[in-house]
Design an enzyme around this catalytic site. Structure first.
Site, short mmCIF file in Angstrom:
data_model
loop_
_atom_site.label_atom_id
_atom_site.label_comp_id
_atom_site.label_asym_id
_atom_site.label_seq_id
_atom_site.Cartn_x
_atom_site.Cartn_y
_atom_site.Cartn_z
N SER A 186 29.19 -1.49 58.78
CA SER A 186 27.74 -1.45 58.68
C SER A 186 27.12 -0.14 59.13
CB SER A 186 27.12 -2.62 59.44
OG SER A 186 27.65 -2.72 60.73
N HIS A 214 27.60 -6.60 53.87
CA HIS A 214 27.05 -5.49 53.07
C HIS A 214 27.70 -5.38 51.70
CE1 HIS A 214 24.83 -4.15 56.59
NE2 HIS A 214 25.92 -4.43 57.27
N LYS A 245 20.51 -9.93 53.35
CA LYS A 245 20.62 -8.52 52.94
C LYS A 245 20.42 -8.43 51.43
CE LYS A 245 22.68 -7.35 57.22
NZ LYS A 245 23.83 -7.56 58.10
C1 LIG Z 1 23.86 -8.15 59.48
C2 LIG Z 1 25.27 -8.46 59.78
C3 LIG Z 1 25.66 -9.68 60.32
C4 LIG Z 1 24.65 -10.69 60.80
O1 LIG Z 1 23.99 -11.31 59.77
P1 LIG Z 1 22.53 -11.89 60.03
O2 LIG Z 1 22.31 -12.82 58.89
O3 LIG Z 1 21.61 -10.72 60.02
O4 LIG Z 1 22.55 -12.58 61.34
C5 LIG Z 1 27.00 -9.95 60.47
N1 LIG Z 1 27.93 -9.04 60.13
C6 LIG Z 1 27.59 -7.83 59.64
C7 LIG Z 1 28.67 -6.87 59.28
C8 LIG Z 1 26.26 -7.49 59.45
O5 LIG Z 1 25.93 -6.31 59.00
#
Ligand SMILES: *Cc1c(COP(=O)(O)O)cnc(C)c1O
Length: 403
Positions: A186, A214, A245
């Site tokens: 990320s 992602h 996302k």
């Molecule tokens: C954003 C993210 C999460 C958490 O997801 P949320 O729905 O925002 O709680 C978990 N793992 C990764 C790699 C992320 O980027």
């Protein structure tokens, strides 16, 4: 009061290291142009969200959310196992299982309120005392915290180091082994070597848990994510995709063999002991998935790819370091915390919103600007970003050479 004084002192120490974070209030939907509290006058051109396909404010998704609220009400009223699991949740789970199903065996999907909770759930449900968890060094905080919730042995292997992982797997005599990795990292935007990881897992009889936060919606011809991108298929896979996302709404899902999912339903505390997300969210997500899987999704992914290429080729940085990322995450490493903050502030002055990311989110001395691109951006938006970044860095280089 002594207790408050203690906290004040600790907060000052955070300030001293340029590590204080602040919350900004936005006054418009998530989109390339945003109104932000405290920044007067113009709208900002934002490169910060993970709304990679621009679905967070998509009219069809917003409409589905309204329809969902009208049909199911505002709240779910209870946890999934009591009475909070609505038809909207059930339909979404079926849709998700069918969508990523080609890459799993007898797939079933389970919806969670957030990705953070899905990761806590996966790791805590699997980690008993006879379990070993092999965790990639750059994994997301939620996977690290999931490891802390288990009684399993957690060992970290170096970023992308297959040989080191193989050695750890070979030496382990744990009854259950889990290899856990982000698919797209990320903060760096690079991909984990999933095919090789899966081969190792099959050889050493280990599960491979993939956090595709992602990648879901973005990677693969149909947007099915990292498993489609690498054309993987295995009963050893446990897949986690987030829905806040690229899918633009919120929550997450775990998909795996139906027996794995049934185990989570019985044992995953972050699933069991929390109120189910509002059904309208699940209803809106069904529309998001339809968009991702259809022609529009394909066109959005194609446009996003062209913006990624455009940014990669139009930056001419010398002092700062642009990472070679093929994903929507396009980090620019600056180094010192304060320099990264200064760069973000200078961009803000010119109407661009790009977040500075500092330790502990990233390793020490790798503070960076984390540019994220979205299919909602235009070519002109990226052109503007590149030219302002190039000019800013040139000005910095000139100052650096003088001193
Ligand atoms: C954003 C993210 C999460 C958490 O997801 P949320 O729905 O925002 O709680 C978990 N793992 C990764 C790699 C992320 O980027």
């Amino acid at each position: 009061m002594k207790l408050l004084d203690d906290l004040e002192r600790k907060l000052k120490a955070i300030d001293a290291r340029s590590m204080r974070r602040r919350v900004r209030v936005t006054d418009s939907p998530c989109a390339p142009r945003m109104k932000v509290d405290g920044v007067e006058g113009c709208e900002l051109l934002a490169f910060c969200s993970n709304d990679y396909l621009g679905l967070a404010a998509h009219p069809r998704v917003v409409e589905a959310m309204q329809e969902g609220a009208a049909r199911y009400g505002a709240g779910s009223g209870a946890s999934h196992l009591i009475s909070g699991h609505s038809r909207a949740h059930a339909l979404l789970e079926e849709k998700l299982a069918a969508f990523v199903g080609p890459h799993l065996e007898q797939a079933r999907a389970l919806y969670f309120c957030t990705g953070y909770m899905a990761n806590l759930a996966m790791l805590s449900a699997f980690g008993g005392m006879d379990t070993a968890i092999f965790s990639e060094e750059l994994n997301h905080a939620s996977l690290i915290d999931g490891g802390r919730l288990t009684r399993a042995d957690v060992v970290t292997y170096p970023h992308g180091d297959l040989a080191a992982l193989e050695k750890l797997l070979a030496e382990s005599d744990a009854k259950t082994k889990l290899v856990v990795t982000d698919s797209v990292f990320s903060m760096d935007g690079d991909l984990a070597p999933l095919p090789q990881l899966l081969t190792l897992c099959e050889r050493y009889n280990a599960w491979l848990m993939v956090d595709d936060a992602h990648g879901f919606g973005i990677l693969g011809e149909h947007g099915r994510g990292a498993l489609e991108h690498f054309n993987l298929h295995s009963p050893y896979l446990i897949y986690m995709g987030t829905l806040g996302k690229a899918a633009g709404v919120g929550g997450a899902f775990v998909a795996a063999h139906e027996t794995v999912i049934e185990w989570l339903v019985q044992r995953a505390r972050p699933y069991i002991y929390t109120t189910a997300a509002p059904p309208a969210i699940a209803h809106a997500l069904s529309t998001s998935i339809d968009i991702i899987a259809g022609e529009e999704g394909r066109a959005l992914r194609k446009h996003l790819q062209s913006l990624i290429q455009q940014l990669q080729t139009s930056l001419t940085l010398r002092l700062w370091r642009q990472l070679r990322s093929t994903t929507a995450i396009q980090p620019i490493i600056i180094g010192e915390n304060q320099s990264a903050l200064d760069a973000a502030a200078a961009l803000l002055e010119q109407g661009l919103w790009v977040p500075a990311i500092r330790p502990p989110t990233v390793p020490p001395n790798t503070a960076r600007l984390r540019v994220t691109l979205s299919a909602a951006h235009t070519k002109e938006d990226v052109e503007q970003l590149a030219s302002i970044l190039n000019a800013l860095e040139q000005a910095q280089t000139a100052t650096a050479l003088e001193t």
